[in-house]
Design a protein around this motif. Structure first.
Motif, PDB file in Angstrom:
ATOM      1  N   UNK A   3       0.817  -1.201   0.000  1.00 30.69           N
ATOM      2  CA  UNK A   3       0.000   0.000   0.000  1.00 30.69           C
ATOM      3  C   UNK A   3       0.856   1.259   0.000  1.00 30.69           C
ATOM      4  N   UNK A   4       0.189   2.403  -0.184  1.00 31.36           N
ATOM      5  CA  UNK A   4       0.879   3.685  -0.132  1.00 31.36           C
ATOM      6  C   UNK A   4       1.464   3.916   1.255  1.00 31.36           C
ATOM      7  N   UNK A   5       0.765   3.445   2.282  1.00 34.63           N
ATOM      8  CA  UNK A   5       1.269   3.596   3.650  1.00 34.63           C
ATOM      9  C   UNK A   5       2.583   2.849   3.813  1.00 34.63           C
ATOM     10  N   UNK A   6       2.648   1.646   3.266  1.00 33.36           N
ATOM     11  CA  UNK A   6       3.893   0.878   3.345  1.00 33.36           C
ATOM     12  C   UNK A   6       5.018   1.572   2.597  1.00 33.36           C
ATOM     13  N   UNK A   7       4.699   2.144   1.445  1.00 33.08           N
ATOM     14  CA  UNK A   7       5.712   2.875   0.681  1.00 33.08           C
ATOM     15  C   UNK A   7       6.195   4.099   1.455  1.00 33.08           C
TER      16      UNK A   7
END
Length: 355
Positions: A3-7
């Protein structure tokens, strides 16, 4: 699924010293909205505030702030007309630099509507403006740029942007992650039924958008090679996934089996809280579905009227999967924005999705 959060977490954890560059205020026509941000390290960036000279100037200033105090002082004292990365500027003091007012300023700049003063021990610069100045105010951990988007910086937007730049510490990093997690939890969902050629192309397009993409298939091999940011689900009864989808979901139905398409579309049309229901196919396929839906699936004309088919419209006569995917993605995003605006009471063109 990445996800974008992980990125964001990966960038925060591996990029070294960082600066947060955030749009703190806007006036008139601007590339990005208030709240848009990017992270800047000495070698990389994450996100965007709209590109162009505005972004280059902000990156340049952010990287000066990332230098050690001695390096930063040397950067501030470069010969007139030179900033890091080759950006031109004229150094001055608060007493000699005319301040440019801004109607919507951040709390760090003092009272609302009043031009700020240069922080103690800070630095102010006015970029060449052919009569209108770009105000830069800096201290050790925070800087503010007040930039008119006109020909003087090579942009013709016509508006004005205030950019706040802060060095990222542990507390600010945690705040960014929390905000990203909250944003991600409220992203609209796009369910793509079918992982064939068009399904793959649409998944790749949706992966770039501020949505939660889900590809649903009955064939395991069709889910291989999907983008990391798209969720995949393998199920023998894809129509059941429709019943459990969140309100406001957009459904794109393009499986390898027309009978299966009909079952999934019928389930989607039975819901009255969808943002979009689209089925790939021809006008003949749509007519065949209508006949079956009304006679055998207890469907109603009002429900059928909500079906979009062919997906992506028929104005462009191009059946290549990437073209269909691009047109369908634009159609889906428009439907999501209109649906969201209707729920919130906003006008569709004022609705800005999270980014």
């Amino acid at each position: 699924m990445n996800s974008k959060v992980q990125s964001l977490k990966a960038f925060l954890g591996g990029a070294g010293r960082l600066a947060l560059v955030e749009v703190a205020g806007t006036k008139g026509s601007t590339p990005r909205e208030k709240g848009a941000f990017m992270l800047v390290s000495q070698t990389a960036i994450f996100g965007t505030i709209g590109g162009g000279q505005l972004e280059y100037m902000a990156i340049d200033r952010a990287r000066q702030m990332l230098l050690s105090p001695l390096e930063g002082e040397m950067a501030a004292k470069r010969p007139e007309g030179v900033l890091a990365g080759g950006t031109t500027a004229t150094s001055s003091t608060a007493a000699t630099t005319p301040s440019v007012g801004f109607a919507d300023i951040s709390p760090s700049r003092g009272e609302r509507g009043r031009a700020a003063t240069t922080p103690p021990g800070g630095f102010a610069a006015t970029l060449p403006s052919r009569g209108r100045g770009t105000r830069i105010e800096v201290d050790e951990v925070c800087a503010t740029l007040d930039v008119p988007l006109g020909p003087e910086i090579g942009q013709c937007c016509g508006g004005r942007v205030e950019v706040l730049i802060r060095l990222v510490d542990a507390a600010l990093a945690a705040e960014l992650v929390a905000a990203a997690e909250a944003e991600e939890a409220h992203l609209p969902h796009v369910y793509i039924f079918g992982g064939g050629h068009v399904g793959q192309a649409l998944a790749s397009t949706v992966a770039l958008l501020p949505v939660h993409g889900v590809v649903i298939e009955t064939r395991a091999e069709a889910l291989e090679g999907m983008p990391e940011t798209v969720e995949t689900r393998l199920t023998p009864m894809p129509e059941a996934e429709v019943r459990n989808a969140p309100a406001g979901t957009a459904f794109a139905i393009l499986t390898h089996d027309h009978a299966l398409d009909f079952l999934i579309v019928a389930e989607a049309l039975k819901r009255d809280d969808t943002a979009y229901v689209g089925m790939i196919g021809s006008k003949t396929k749509k007519a065949t579905f209508r006949n079956w839906f009304l006679k055998s699936a207890d469907g109603a004309e009002a429900e059928f009227a909500r079906l979009v088919s062919p997906i992506g419209g028929d104005a462009v006569k191009d059946k290549r999967p990437p073209v269909i995917a691009a047109l369908a993605a634009a159609e889906i995003m428009t439907a999501l924005v209109v649906h969201g605006a209707a729920l919130s009471g906003d006008r569709p063109h004022d609705k800005v999705m999270a980014s």
